[in-house]
Scaffold this motif. Sequence first.
Motif: not given
Length: 566
Positions: A347-350, A352-362, A553-564
């Motif tokens: 999955r894209l969210v898994e 690292p490069a994509m997760t970093a972008v998503l986390a930064d946007l979050a 940076t725990d990018t996975t945790a940040i993305v999970e928080r904003h996925f919600g």
Amino acid sequence: MTVTAHSTGLRSGAPASHPTHEVTNQVPPRTGLDEYGTNPPLSEAVRAFGAAWHEPELHEIGSLVGSEPFQKNAELAHTSPPMLRTHDRYGNRVDEVEFHPAYHEVIGAAVGYGTHTAAWADPKPGAAVARAASFMLFAQIEPGHACPMSMSHAVVPVLQRDGEVGRDWLPGLLSRSYDPRLIAPGSKSGLTFGMGMTEKQGGSDVRANTTRAVPVASDPDGRTHLLTGHKWFFSAPQSDAFLVLAQAPAGLTCFLVPRVLADGTRNTVRIQRLKNKLGNKSNASSEVEFDGTWAVRVGEPGRGVPTIIEMVNHTRLDCVLGTTAGMRQSVSEAIWHAQHRSAFDARLVEQPAMTAVLADLALETEAATWTSLRLARAYETGSSESETMFRRLATAVSKYWICKRGPHHAYEALECLGGNGYTEDWPLARRYREQPVMAVWEGSGNVIALDVLRGIARTPQSLDAFWAELETTAGASAVLDAHVRRVRQELVADLRDPLAAEFRARATVEGMALALQSSLMLRHAPVPMAEAFVAARLGADRGHQYGILPRGTDTTAIVERHFGAR
């Protein structure tokens, strides 16, 4: 009839199989969600800033705007923009703006939930924060209707200061009934307001306005005037009334122009055209001409700018709220896509490069959310003098920075969807065109940055209040402390030379905005996210694009928080 079976498997009455048309690895629609309940930063900020009592209604709004029918109406309102009808079939001038029914559904719901004037109608503690959150939820899905909602909200304090005019208009403004009919204001169940400040020869320099106001001799109070002139940007011309600026005998003065007069006759507000805008398509913006147009003075003669400036300040706040709402839509769609789309066996969210972008946007969205509702709290009725001073500077500072960040944020989120994001079938192309209007409206970048300098010069207490806000997190981050010291020292040096101060105005305001956002994140956001934001925006290894985050940076945790959306 005889059918011969072949190796292809065809049989009588059975359709041929078309495996090339099978849809796989596409993302399901992001609908059926509670947009409030799935937004932890927003719900936490609502509680932190005193509006927890409003949460049941916010969940209602969140479910409404997250529903498929509401999102369909938002799309229809945008793809079927308003049309101008200047004359009826007999040749009579009518100057009517016709909207798709979907637009009326959207704005009717927003009015019904008080996103325009609920904070004024019931000014209890937390009311301004509650209204801000409601406004943001609606603007997240359909931003165009937010323009008349914002102006209807922002005009209230101006009318409250002028009891004679306010007596006639405030009851309709405070109503939660949406009434789009073009009839006498006294016959309507609810009213909305627009604004007309800029003219083609002046733009932001409203003191260059040439529209003239001539007093009506028969009015013993000298309040009634007839206006003649042209307004280059006249927002929401379907509204019931407008605040405008015109040159009166005493100088530039503020006037209220009704769309329809008290006796039911239409005022002379000639809509020349609707603006063909980059975005904001569902909202009607226009040029109009006044020709002996009836108007009543609001505020003191010759004090037009000071009279209307409070309306401007409230609409600037709503620019911040609207941009933040757009960021939430952008990051929500990007994360949703990445959660459901796969590439290269994962999955894209898994990845690292994509997760970093998503986390930064979050992180950007979260910082904007805390800033937005902190500002809204400073606008509560009965705010202290220190809060009033804080908002004078912080509103302009935040308007400059957050609204500047909006378009880049929308683009990066759009790119996360790849080719789909660039098509009109997904909402992010619309959002990418929408975000710049918040940076342009109510003062573009240079105007806002210079307003900060003027604010510091006129009310030095506002700068003291701003620094006092940052003192609440002094010592919490060595990086932030060093940043604040540098900004303060450079500002002191710049203010010794007015030309140098203007040259560096953008740098000054950017530094102040990042300091405020970092302080708020340290106070309110989860510690790992606050620390990541500070390092990514102020640290020595900060980058220029989204997706450049500190190691660890725990990018996975940040993305999970904003996925919600569990």
